[in-house]
Design an enzyme around this catalytic site. Structure first.
Site, PDB file in Angstrom:
ATOM      1  N   ARG A  20       0.819  -1.214   0.000  1.00 50.46           N
ATOM      2  CA  ARG A  20       0.000   0.000   0.000  1.00 50.46           C
ATOM      3  C   ARG A  20       0.857   1.271   0.000  1.00 50.46           C
ATOM      4  NH1 ARG A  20      -2.764  -0.010   4.850  1.00 50.46           N
ATOM      5  NH2 ARG A  20      -3.772   1.900   4.176  1.00 50.46           N
ATOM      6  N   ASN A  21       2.169   1.127   0.174  1.00 52.19           N
ATOM      7  CA  ASN A  21       3.055   2.287   0.129  1.00 52.19           C
ATOM      8  C   ASN A  21       3.154   2.751  -1.328  1.00 52.19           C
ATOM      9  OD1 ASN A  21       5.622   3.873  -0.007  1.00 52.19           O
ATOM     10  ND2 ASN A  21       5.676   3.364   2.166  1.00 52.19           N
ATOM     11  N   ALA A  22       3.100   4.047  -1.543  1.00 50.85           N
ATOM     12  CA  ALA A  22       3.099   4.597  -2.909  1.00 50.85           C
ATOM     13  C   ALA A  22       4.497   4.762  -3.500  1.00 50.85           C
ATOM     14  CB  ALA A  22       2.379   5.947  -2.908  1.00 50.85           C
TER      15      ALA A  22
END
Length: 166
Positions: free
Chosen positions: A41-43
């Protein structure tokens, strides 16, 4: 009872690095998989893939090689700390062990810019590390899923701050 002492990752850097992107410390998921920005979920990987023209979902080693070929190095401000969970706010202040940036900059003198991935990385570096007068320092919005921004805003901010200076 105190959390166990956690250890971060070595830098991803080579002699062609012109830019260093610094996080604060790897998340629980990143530590578990042994990869920078290992939380899906980290961009970070979608953003850097877009900015540097590689597939952000490619195998980890391919993504690292793509960043290095673009002159980008990765590391974290902290080498070790105690923390329960992944939140920067959960890092125990008395447990901080900073990485040796003096040695890194001496060994890789082509690094001219440091970009902090978020406010905590900025704050930790300014408080614990020695700044190098020949290096330019800038803060980027955190790529963490905990740092909420409207869709596309992180990418736009990274593009505006990072790309014109490469």
């Amino acid at each position: 009872m105190s959390a166990p002492l956690l250890r971060g990752f070595p830098p991803v850097v080579d002699e062609h690095a012109r830019v260093l992107i610094l996080g604060s410390f790897p998340s629980v998921q990143s530590l578990a998989v042994g990869q920078y920005y290992g939380n899906p979920r980290n961009a970070f990987w979608p953003i850097t893939g877009e900015l540097f023209g590689f597939d952000g979902a490619a195998p980890y080693e391919t993504r690292l090689a793509a960043l290095q070929s673009a002159g980008v190095a990765l590391w974290d401000v902290l080498r070790a700390c105690r923390r329960a969970g992944s939140a920067d706010s959960a890092i125990e202040p008395k447990s901080l062990v900073v990485n040796d940036f003096g040695e890194l900059f001496a060994r890789y003198p082509t690094i001219a810019r440091v970009y902090f991935n978020g406010a905590k990385a900025t704050e930790l570096y300014r408080r614990l590390a020695e700044t190098d007068e020949r290096v330019e320092y800038r803060r980027l919005p955190s790529s963490s899923p905990a740092h909420a921004m409207r869709p596309g805003a992180k990418l736009a901010a990274w593009r505006e701050t990072l790309v014109p200076r490469l």
